[in-house]
Design an enzyme around this catalytic site. Structure first.
Site, PDB file in Angstrom:
ATOM      1  N   LYS A 159      42.917  25.839  54.320  1.00  0.00           N
ATOM      2  CA  LYS A 159      43.385  26.081  53.013  1.00  0.00           C
ATOM      3  C   LYS A 159      44.220  25.566  52.402  1.00  0.00           C
ATOM      4  O   LYS A 159      45.437  24.716  53.475  1.00  0.00           O
ATOM      5  CB  LYS A 159      44.377  28.156  52.766  1.00  0.00           C
ATOM      6  CG  LYS A 159      43.416  28.454  53.441  1.00  0.00           C
ATOM      7  CD  LYS A 159      44.348  29.651  52.556  1.00  0.00           C
ATOM      8  CE  LYS A 159      43.971  31.300  52.924  1.00  0.00           C
ATOM      9  NZ  LYS A 159      44.733  32.256  52.340  1.00  0.00           N
ATOM     10  N   GLY A 165      43.556  31.484  43.895  1.00  0.00           N
ATOM     11  CA  GLY A 165      42.737  32.538  43.493  1.00  0.00           C
ATOM     12  C   GLY A 165      41.004  31.515  43.932  1.00  0.00           C
ATOM     13  O   GLY A 165      40.218  31.883  43.605  1.00  0.00           O
ATOM     14  N   LYS A 238      36.816  38.950  40.498  1.00  0.00           N
ATOM     15  CA  LYS A 238      37.106  39.786  40.601  1.00  0.00           C
ATOM     16  C   LYS A 238      35.754  40.761  39.290  1.00  0.00           C
ATOM     17  O   LYS A 238      36.030  40.286  38.379  1.00  0.00           O
ATOM     18  CB  LYS A 238      38.111  40.546  40.582  1.00  0.00           C
ATOM     19  CG  LYS A 238      39.497  40.271  41.463  1.00  0.00           C
ATOM     20  CD  LYS A 238      40.679  40.427  41.423  1.00  0.00           C
ATOM     21  CE  LYS A 238      41.601  39.762  42.289  1.00  0.00           C
ATOM     22  NZ  LYS A 238      42.788  39.974  41.326  1.00  0.00           N
ATOM     23  N   GLU A 276      49.186  39.281  46.130  1.00  0.00           N
ATOM     24  CA  GLU A 276      47.841  39.784  47.076  1.00  0.00           C
ATOM     25  C   GLU A 276      48.006  39.833  48.064  1.00  0.00           C
ATOM     26  O   GLU A 276      48.563  38.835  49.143  1.00  0.00           O
ATOM     27  CB  GLU A 276      47.268  38.700  45.961  1.00  0.00           C
ATOM     28  CG  GLU A 276      47.036  38.550  44.851  1.00  0.00           C
ATOM     29  CD  GLU A 276      45.573  37.767  44.029  1.00  0.00           C
ATOM     30  OE1 GLU A 276      45.393  38.262  43.236  1.00  0.00           O
ATOM     31  OE2 GLU A 276      45.305  36.984  45.090  1.00  0.00           O
ATOM     32  N   ARG A 292      52.039  35.850  37.070  1.00  0.00           N
ATOM     33  CA  ARG A 292      52.043  35.956  35.555  1.00  0.00           C
ATOM     34  C   ARG A 292      51.546  37.502  35.230  1.00  0.00           C
ATOM     35  O   ARG A 292      51.519  38.802  36.631  1.00  0.00           O
ATOM     36  CB  ARG A 292      50.932  35.474  34.835  1.00  0.00           C
ATOM     37  CG  ARG A 292      49.404  35.117  36.412  1.00  0.00           C
ATOM     38  CD  ARG A 292      48.497  34.518  35.548  1.00  0.00           C
ATOM     39  NE  ARG A 292      47.824  34.413  36.771  1.00  0.00           N
ATOM     40  CZ  ARG A 292      46.478  35.607  37.007  1.00  0.00           C
ATOM     41  NH1 ARG A 292      46.853  36.002  36.755  1.00  0.00           N
ATOM     42  NH2 ARG A 292      45.803  34.912  38.594  1.00  0.00           N
TER      43      ARG A 292
END
Lengths: 454, 141
Positions: A159, A165, A238, A276, A292
Site C-alpha cells: 500500500k 479510498g 460504496k 474505517e 471529514r
C-alpha cells in the site's frame, strides 16, 4: 465565534451544509464553478460567488481561488464538505494561516492521518486494532521486504502511505511477485500522491467494511455514534451503506467505538471523522481514517437522531458537544442507496439534463439531493445525484421501505443506478446481510440484472 | 528583491508566453499578470490580443457583445495606483482594447478591455462590487 460559512464544495453536500447553516442562523456562502451557476446550493445559499471555470483544478481544487473567494466575501469559516480539498492538510493550514476557521480537524491532524504509515502508528499507540504488517514504511531493501512478507504470510497487500479510498495498492500472492509489485506501486505512488513511501499488510480475502463515526470537540470530549456497514462496493466505491452492522456482537462494536473515541482524544482530533475497518473472522483491522464528514453520514443521523453537520459546525465555533456518550442511543435500522447518474448495466457516467425528477416519500424516507426537473448533471464532476435513505424499526422494515421508495423514484433524461438498487434489494445475500466487500462484484459476475420498472 | 531584479524578471517573462507568474526570491514574492500579449506575427505591432477579459457574442442578438469578467475580484473603474478613471457613460464610443475598468483580486490588477471598436450600451456592475468569474460586466454594441 464565526457567523458566516463559505462552502468549498458542490452538489448535495453543499446543499446539506447550507441547510445546517440555516438551522444555526449562520450566513451561508456558496462558491461554485461556472458549470454549477444554476445549481440548487447556489440558489438557496445566502450569498454566492463563481470562482472559476468548470475544471475542478481551476475552481473547487484551487486553494488560491477558494481563499481569494473567502477574502472577497469576508467569510469567517470554510466548510470543505467531502472530496475536493476536504482532506488536504495544506489547504486546512492555509485556511488557518489566513485567520479563518477550518470546519474540520487541525491541519497537523489531517496530515498525521493522511499518511497511512503515521496514521497506523498513531492508531497502534492508541490501542486501535490494526492489520498485521510492516512496522512503518518499507526501507527499499528487497530482502527486508521479502522477510516481512514471509513473516506476515501471503497473500499480502502493498500500500502507498499517501493513498486511500482504494487507490495505490497491489495484492501479492507469492514471493516471486513481491519485488516487482513494490517497484510498480512505488512508482505509481510517487506520481499519484507525491509520496513514494509504501508499507505491507496481510491481505484479508473476505472482509466486511465496517466504520465508526466519531465527533470530537475542542474541550476534550469525543464520542462514537455507532457503526456503519459499507461492504456493498464496486471497485472500492460504496453503493449501499447501513447502520448498525448486523451480525457483529454489540459488545465488540462498543469496545471498538470506545477505542476510536480514545484515539480521537489522544491525537487531538476535532470535528466529525470516521475510522474505517476491515472485519474478518471476528477481528477488526484499522485501514484508514477519513478526517471529514462522509457521504454516508445520514445513515448514522437516522439511527441516532444527531445532526452531524450541525454538530461539526458548532464544534468549529468552539462549542462543546451538545450531548454525551450516554445520550447516544441508536434506534432501529437505516440504509442508504447512493443514486449515481450512471448506466446501471455498464456504470458509464450519464451526464445530461434531468427532464423528470420525482422523489419518493413516506414514513422513514429521506432524500438528500441537489437535483430537480431541468437540472443539469455535469460531466465534470462525480456522478452522485441523490442519496436515498430509509429508516425502520428493524432491518426488515428499512429494507421494505427502501424497496417501496425505489419503486416510486422516477428519473428521466439521464440514466441512474436506481434499477440496480431495486435488483440488489431483492438479492438473497443483501436481504440476509453480513456479506463481504466482494459480494456486489460476485452478484454482477453472476448476472445480476438491474430491475427496470414497467 | 530590488527594482532591478524585478525589471529583469518582467523583461524576461515579457518575451515568453507566460500569462500569470509568481516568482519567489529570498522570501519576497512577486506576482503578476500580463493582460496584453503580442501574438507571434511578422509584424509585432499588429495582432495584439486582450487576455484580461473574455467577450461573447450571443447568437440571439446580432450586434450585442457581453464583456465578462476574466476572474473573481472587486470591480473598479479607477486604477488603484494611477487613479485613472474610465468613463462608463452609456452611448460612449470605444476603441478596440480600450480599458473599461479593472478587476482587483489580491495583489493582481486585471484591466477589462473592449474587445473591438464599439459603443458602450450598459455597465452591468457597480463600483467596488464583488464580481464572480465570467460574470457579465458590460454590454457593447
Amino acid at each position: 465565534m464565526f457567523d458566516s460559512v463559505l462552502i468549498a464544495n458542490r452538489g448535495e453536500i453543499a446543499l446539506r451544509v447550507v441547510r445546517a447553516c440555516r438551522a444555526l442562523g449562520l450566513t451561508s456562502i456558496a462558491i461554485h464553478s461556472e458549470a454549477d451557476s444554476e445549481t440548487r446550493a447556489v440558489s438557496v445559499a445566502d450569498r454566492s460567488l463563481c470562482i472559476g471555470p468548470a475544471a475542478a483544478a481551476k475552481s473547487y481544487l484551487s486553494i488560491g481561488h477558494v481563499l481569494s473567494a473567502a477574502k472577497l466575501m469576508q467569510a469567517q469559516s470554510i466548510h470543505p464538505g467531502y472530496g475536493f480539498l476536504s482532506e488536504n492538510a495544506d489547504f486546512a493550514e492555509a485556511v488557518e494561516n489566513a485567520g479563518l476557521t477550518f470546519i474540520g480537524p487541525p491541519s497537523h491532524v489531517i496530515r498525521l492521518m493522511g499518511d497511512k504509515v503515521s496514521a497506523k502508528q498513531a492508531m497502534q499507540a492508541a490501542g486501535v486494532p490494526c492489520v498485521v504488517g510492516s512496522d512503518g514504511a518499507l526501507s527499499g531493501d528487497a530482502e527486508e521486504a521479502r522477510a516481512i512478507a514471509r513473516s506476515i504470510g501471503y497473500p499480502v497487500i502493498v500500500k502507498a502511505a499517501g493513498g486511500g479510498g482504494g487507490r495505490g495498492m497491489r495484492v501479492v500472492h507469492s514471493a516471486a511477485d513481491l519485488v516487482d509489485a513494490i517497484a510498480l506501486t512505488r512508482e505509481e505512488a510517487a506520481r499519484a500522491f507525491g509520496n513514494p513511501s509504501l508499507y505491507i499488510e496481510k491481505f484479508l480475502q473476505h472482509p466486511r467494511h465496517v466504520e465508526i463515526q466519531v465527533l470530537a470537540d475542542a474541550h476534550g470530549n469525543a464520542v462514537w455514534l455507532g457503526a456503519r456497514d459499507c461492504s456493498l462496493q464496486r471497485r472500492n466505491q460504496k453503493l449501499l451503506e447501513e447502520s448498525p452492522a448486523i451480525g457483529i456482537p454489540p459488545e465488540e462494536i462498543r469496545k471498538l467505538g470506545e477505542q476510536c473515541a480514545r484515539a480521537c482524544r489522544e491525537i487531538g482530533y476535532r470535528g466529525a471523522g470516521t475510522f474505517e475497518f476491515l472485519y474478518e473472522d471476528g477481528h477488526f483491522a484499522f485501514i484508514e481514517m477519513n478526517t471529514r464528514v462522509q457521504v454516508e453520514h445520514p445513515v448514522t443521523e437516522m439511527v441516532t437522531g444527531i445532526d452531524i453537520v450541525r454538530e461539526q459546525i458548532e464544534i468549529a465555533r468552539g462549542k462543546p458537544l451538545s450531548f454525551t456518550q450516554s445520550d447516544v442511543a441508536p434506534h432501529g435500522h437505516a440504509i442508504e442507496c447512493r443514486i449515481n447518474a450512471e448506466d446501471p448495466h455498464s456504470f458509464v457516467p450519464s451526464p445530461g439534463k434531468v427532464t423528470r425528477w420525482i422523489v419518493p416519500g413516506g414514513p422513514g424516507i429521506r432524500v438528500e439531493s441537489h437535483m430537480h426537473d431541468g437540472a443539469i448533471v455535469s460531466p465534470h464532476y462525480d456522478s452522485l445525484v441523490a442519496k436515498l435513505i430509509a429508516h425502520g424499526k428493524t432491518r426488515e422494515e428499512a429494507l421494505a421501505r427502501m424497496r417501496a421508495a425505489l419503486s416510486e423514484f422516477e428519473v428521466e433524461g439521464i440514466h441512474t443506478t436506481i434499477a440496480l438498487h431495486r435488483a440488489l434489494l431483492e438479492e438473497p445475500g443483501v436481504i440476509q446481510g453480513g456479506f463481504d466487500i466482494h459480494h456486489l462484484e460476485r452478484c454482477l459476475a453472476e448476472g445480476l440484472s438491474p430491475k427496470e420498472m414497467a | 528583491m530590488n527594482i532591478e531584479q524585478i525589471s529583469q524578471i518582467i523583461e524576461r517573462l515579457e518575451r515568453s508566453t507566460v500569462d500569470d507568474f509568481e516568482v519567489e526570491v529570498d522570501g519576497f514574492v512577486l506576482r503578476g499578470h500580463f493582460s496584453l500579449r503580442t501574438l507571434p506575427s511578422s509584424n509585432s505591432n499588429e495582432c495584439s490580443m486582450p487576455l484580461a477579459a473574455s467577450a461573447t457574442k450571443p447568437s440571439a442578438s446580432t450586434d450585442t457583445t457581453i464583456v465578462k469578467s476574466p476572474s473573481m475580484g472587486k470591480f473598479t473603474a479607477t486604477h488603484p495606483l494611477t487613479q485613472a478613471t474610465s468613463s462608463l457613460d452609456p452611448g460612449r464610443n470605444l476603441v478596440a482594447d480600450e480599458i473599461l475598468g479593472f478587476i482587483i483580486s489580491g495583489t493582481v490588477i486585471q484591466p477589462i478591455l473592449a474587445p473591438k471598436a464599439s459603443i458602450l450600451r450598459q455597465c452591468l456592475v457597480e463600483q467596488d462590487q464583488v464580481i464572480g468569474y465570467a460574470q457579465p460586466l458590460f454590454e457593447l454594441s
